[in-house]
Enzyme design. Sequence first.
Site, PDB file in Angstrom:
ATOM      1  CB  SER A   1     -29.482  76.292 -39.072  1.00  0.00           C
ATOM      2  OG  SER A   1     -28.894  76.533 -40.290  1.00  0.00           O
TER       3      SER A   1
ATOM      4  CG  HIS B   1     -31.392  74.006 -43.873  1.00  0.00           C
ATOM      5  ND1 HIS B   1     -31.995  75.232 -43.917  1.00  0.00           N
ATOM      6  CD2 HIS B   1     -30.216  74.183 -43.265  1.00  0.00           C
ATOM      7  CE1 HIS B   1     -31.197  76.123 -43.359  1.00  0.00           C
ATOM      8  NE2 HIS B   1     -30.105  75.501 -42.959  1.00  0.00           N
TER       9      HIS B   1
ATOM     10  CG  HIS C   1     -28.243  78.286 -47.619  1.00  0.00           C
ATOM     11  ND1 HIS C   1     -28.902  77.118 -47.346  1.00  0.00           N
ATOM     12  CD2 HIS C   1     -28.295  79.036 -46.493  1.00  0.00           C
ATOM     13  CE1 HIS C   1     -29.342  77.160 -46.091  1.00  0.00           C
ATOM     14  NE2 HIS C   1     -28.994  78.308 -45.564  1.00  0.00           N
TER      15      HIS C   1
ATOM     16  CE1 TYR D   1     -24.427  76.006 -47.855  1.00  0.00           C
ATOM     17  CE2 TYR D   1     -24.914  78.180 -46.950  1.00  0.00           C
ATOM     18  CZ  TYR D   1     -25.030  76.804 -46.902  1.00  0.00           C
ATOM     19  OH  TYR D   1     -25.753  76.222 -45.896  1.00  0.00           O
TER      20      TYR D   1
ATOM     21  CG  MET E   1     -22.954  81.708 -44.844  1.00  0.00           C
ATOM     22  SD  MET E   1     -22.251  80.055 -44.893  1.00  0.00           S
ATOM     23  CE  MET E   1     -20.856  80.257 -43.771  1.00  0.00           C
ATOM     24  CB  SER E   2     -29.549  82.629 -45.379  1.00  0.00           C
ATOM     25  OG  SER E   2     -29.806  83.051 -44.055  1.00  0.00           O
TER      26      SER E   2
ATOM     27  CG  HIS F   1     -23.553  72.967 -39.815  1.00  0.00           C
ATOM     28  ND1 HIS F   1     -24.046  74.236 -40.028  1.00  0.00           N
ATOM     29  CD2 HIS F   1     -24.564  72.118 -40.102  1.00  0.00           C
ATOM     30  CE1 HIS F   1     -25.302  74.152 -40.445  1.00  0.00           C
ATOM     31  NE2 HIS F   1     -25.642  72.874 -40.502  1.00  0.00           N
TER      32      HIS F   1
HETATM   33  N1  HPA Z   1     -20.434  83.050 -40.136  1.00  0.00           N
HETATM   34  C1  HPA Z   1     -21.239  82.927 -41.201  1.00  0.00           C
HETATM   35  N2  HPA Z   1     -22.389  82.278 -41.155  1.00  0.00           N
HETATM   36  C2  HPA Z   1     -22.765  81.731 -39.993  1.00  0.00           C
HETATM   37  C3  HPA Z   1     -21.972  81.815 -38.847  1.00  0.00           C
HETATM   38  C4  HPA Z   1     -20.729  82.514 -38.927  1.00  0.00           C
HETATM   39  O1  HPA Z   1     -19.965  82.641 -37.946  1.00  0.00           O
HETATM   40  N3  HPA Z   1     -22.638  81.178 -37.843  1.00  0.00           N
HETATM   41  C5  HPA Z   1     -23.799  80.711 -38.388  1.00  0.00           C
HETATM   42  N4  HPA Z   1     -23.875  81.043 -39.690  1.00  0.00           N
END
Ligand code: HPA
Length: 273
Positions: free
Chosen positions: A33, A64, A86, A88, A214-215, A250
Amino acid sequence: MEKIHNLRHCLESAEFIKKKIGGTPKVGIILGSGLGGLVDDIEEKSIIPYSEIPHFPVSTVEGHKGELIYGFLKGSPIIAMAGRFHYYEGYDMANVVFPIRVMKLLGVEKLIITNAAGGLNTDFEVGDLMLIEDFISRFPDNPLRGFNEEEFGPRFPDMSEPFDKEWIEQTFSKAEELDIILKRGTYMGVTGPVLETKAEIRFLKLIGGDAVGMSTVPEVIAAIHLGMKVLGFSVITNESIPKVAKEFAHADVVDVAQRSGKKLVALVKEIVN
Ligand code: HPA
């Protein structure tokens, strides 16, 4: 057993890309990101949208992009992913790691993975860069579950040292030369897309995490399976438990990643050969 995104798909993707780029990338780079700034420094670029590549998934997250960029960084042939997949987003693990396998078929031997992550370690501050020394997977699945494609790698790959020790040490030396402060730590890979509860953050710290995101974890696993050397970086974009209460946004993650990403871009340029 069904083989989703099997060797044949990867070969067809790689053949298509090879024709477009007409060269052999040695280093792959996954831009997390907000880290897309690196693209500006790539010379003699060939840009291929994911949507044009046979079998390639298409990314859905803001910040992205969804392009593969081949070119040269300080004379070294590289291929960069602007946009990753990802778990998710709903992709299965085979899709998440598909581009890594294609990179291997293109000739990539070394992979640099970057991400935006929340800081768990209380010594970390927003904007810090962390070199990932190890990871803990909290994903409920593994990209290597199921049929093992022997062409890619062994059934039970060793994961005792996922990040290349020598490359890590070279990176720390370069960072020092460039006056870039590089923290080190363990990356905690979670599925998302929800952010962590306070209790989960206490838990993740307790079990040894320094940063959470998350990656990355599936990508590292696939790369090690393929016999690549791997290096990983997190840009700490937020404190998991803010010192001053603040809601997660975000947009802030992308903003911090873009600003701190500049240091990372400067460093990455020096470690690709
Ligand atoms: N948690 C999970 N994923 C993330 C975070 C977070 O605080 N910040 C950026 N990606």
